[in-house]
Design a protein around this motif. Structure first.
Motif, PDB file in Angstrom:
ATOM      1  N   MET A 138       0.404  14.205   8.086  1.00 39.14           N
ATOM      2  CA  MET A 138      -0.397  13.031   7.722  1.00 39.14           C
ATOM      3  C   MET A 138       0.369  12.167   6.729  1.00 39.14           C
ATOM      4  N   ASN A 139       0.322  10.858   6.940  1.00 37.23           N
ATOM      5  CA  ASN A 139       0.982   9.916   6.043  1.00 37.23           C
ATOM      6  C   ASN A 139       0.065   9.619   4.869  1.00 37.23           C
ATOM      7  N   ASN A 140       0.349  10.214   3.701  1.00 34.86           N
ATOM      8  CA  ASN A 140      -0.518  10.056   2.533  1.00 34.86           C
ATOM      9  C   ASN A 140      -0.102   8.864   1.677  1.00 34.86           C
ATOM     10  N   THR A 141       0.034   7.722   2.322  1.00 34.99           N
ATOM     11  CA  THR A 141       0.303   6.491   1.591  1.00 34.99           C
ATOM     12  C   THR A 141      -0.810   5.497   1.878  1.00 34.99           C
ATOM     13  N   LEU A 142      -1.008   4.601   0.931  1.00 35.11           N
ATOM     14  CA  LEU A 142      -2.067   3.591   1.065  1.00 35.11           C
ATOM     15  C   LEU A 142      -1.583   2.317   0.398  1.00 35.11           C
ATOM     16  N   ARG A 143      -1.660   1.219   1.131  1.00 38.02           N
ATOM     17  CA  ARG A 143      -1.260  -0.075   0.570  1.00 38.02           C
ATOM     18  C   ARG A 143      -2.512  -0.750   0.006  1.00 38.02           C
ATOM     19  N   VAL A 144      -2.566  -0.831  -1.323  1.00 37.16           N
ATOM     20  CA  VAL A 144      -3.762  -1.256  -2.055  1.00 37.16           C
ATOM     21  C   VAL A 144      -3.592  -2.667  -2.602  1.00 37.16           C
ATOM     22  N   ALA A 145      -4.626  -3.481  -2.427  1.00 37.74           N
ATOM     23  CA  ALA A 145      -4.676  -4.814  -3.037  1.00 37.74           C
ATOM     24  C   ALA A 145      -5.768  -4.816  -4.107  1.00 37.74           C
ATOM     25  N   CYS A 146      -5.389  -5.194  -5.316  1.00 34.55           N
ATOM     26  CA  CYS A 146      -6.327  -5.218  -6.442  1.00 34.55           C
ATOM     27  C   CYS A 146      -6.514  -6.666  -6.882  1.00 34.55           C
ATOM     28  N   SER A 147      -7.765  -7.123  -6.857  1.00 37.50           N
ATOM     29  CA  SER A 147      -8.068  -8.543  -7.019  1.00 37.50           C
ATOM     30  C   SER A 147      -8.520  -8.918  -8.426  1.00 37.50           C
ATOM     31  N   GLN A 148      -8.299 -10.186  -8.737  1.00 38.55           N
ATOM     32  CA  GLN A 148      -9.039 -10.814  -9.832  1.00 38.55           C
ATOM     33  C   GLN A 148      -9.239 -12.286  -9.496  1.00 38.55           C
ATOM     34  N   PHE A 149     -10.452 -12.767  -9.770  1.00 42.28           N
ATOM     35  CA  PHE A 149     -10.763 -14.193  -9.672  1.00 42.28           C
ATOM     36  C   PHE A 149     -11.903 -14.469 -10.648  1.00 42.28           C
TER      37      PHE A 149
END
Length: 270
Positions: free
Chosen positions: A1-12
């Motif tokens: 299993m590929n245990n990677t995650l591409r995460v986007a963390c927002s602010q506005f």
């Protein structure tokens, strides 16, 4: 299993206008998806705005707009094939005070779970009802947890998620909207204390943590992501809208000098 995650963390800058907030959310979902993020994380009350700060009463029109906004975000998640975590309030039954919550939407546009803020600040008690259960979900086999704002003050919650096997924690804040004077007197110090405390809990509990925040001036601290050793994996600039995108490798090993005693000490009684 590929245990990677591409995460986007927002602010506005979260505003009173629900439709304006929704436009920001849609814009940032699109940006995150176009930059190959698999999940985007928004701040506390990112759709609804914050009761007692951004508005002084709950109205039926606002509640209808929130429901429309939730449906629109589900459609956008499916359209752009991305998971979305966002904050709002919701009423259930005849309750007079809603839950302050985070929705988790999967890439098919389905509501996976909803986390209701459990530990409310004193100010919150006038406006919100408290939740009772931890927030858990899985994405790509990675076990994730949820916290909201004021809950940063309770290390027991981070430790609970450690014992529940959580690897990635998404915590949403509304730590902004300070006047210049409020920021100088309180916000600036809190803006240093909060990320520091969270980084310590990341290291103490082997957690990746994504911290989203409103960036309405004055913002206490910018959105950030930290690693299980407590180091910062990236952060945005204060008071400026943006999306931080980072690749998370769950299998990456970090120095952990407390691993041989963590379980023993964390179960001590007093």
């Amino acid at each position: 299993m590929n245990n990677t995650l591409r995460v986007a963390c927002s602010q506005f800058p979260v505003r009173t206008d629900i439709n304006a907030n929704l436009k920001f959310i849609k814009k940032q979902i699109k940006f995150a998806a176009e930059n190959e993020a698999e999940i985007i994380h928004f701040s506390e009350c990112s759709l609804s705005a914050y009761a007692g700060i951004d508005f002084a009463e709950y109205t039926s029109d606002a509640n209808q707009n929130i429901q429309k906004g939730i449906a629109a975000i589900c459609e956008f998640a499916q359209l752009f094939n991305i998971w979305v975590i966002f904050g709002t309030h919701v009423f259930e039954g005849n309750m007079k005070k809603p839950f302050n919550c985070l929705f988790v939407i999967n890439s098919q546009g389905e509501i996976v779970t909803r986390y209701d803020k459990r530990l409310l600040a004193g100010f919150d008690l006038d406006w919100y009802s408290a939740g009772t259960k931890p927030g858990l979900f899985e994405i790509k086999g990675i076990k994730c947890g949820l916290l909201i704002c004021h809950e940063w003050r309770y290390p027991e919650l981070y430790r609970q998620y450690y014992h529940l096997g959580v690897q990635m924690l998404f915590q949403s804040w509304y730590d902004g909207n300070y006047s210049e004077e409020e920021y100088r007197e309180e916000g600036k110090d809190l803006g240093e204390v909060i990320p520091g405390f969270v980084r310590g809990n990341a290291a103490n509990n082997k957690l990746w943590i994504s911290g989203s925040n409103t960036c309405k001036k004055q913002q206490g601290f910018p959105a950030f992501i930290c690693r299980p050793d407590g180091s910062i994996h990236g952060k945005l600039k204060r008071n400026i809208s943006g999306v931080l995108i980072r690749q998370i490798d769950i299998d990456q090993q970090y120095s952990d000098l407390s691993s041989h005693l963590r379980d023993k000490v964390s179960r001590m009684s007093y």
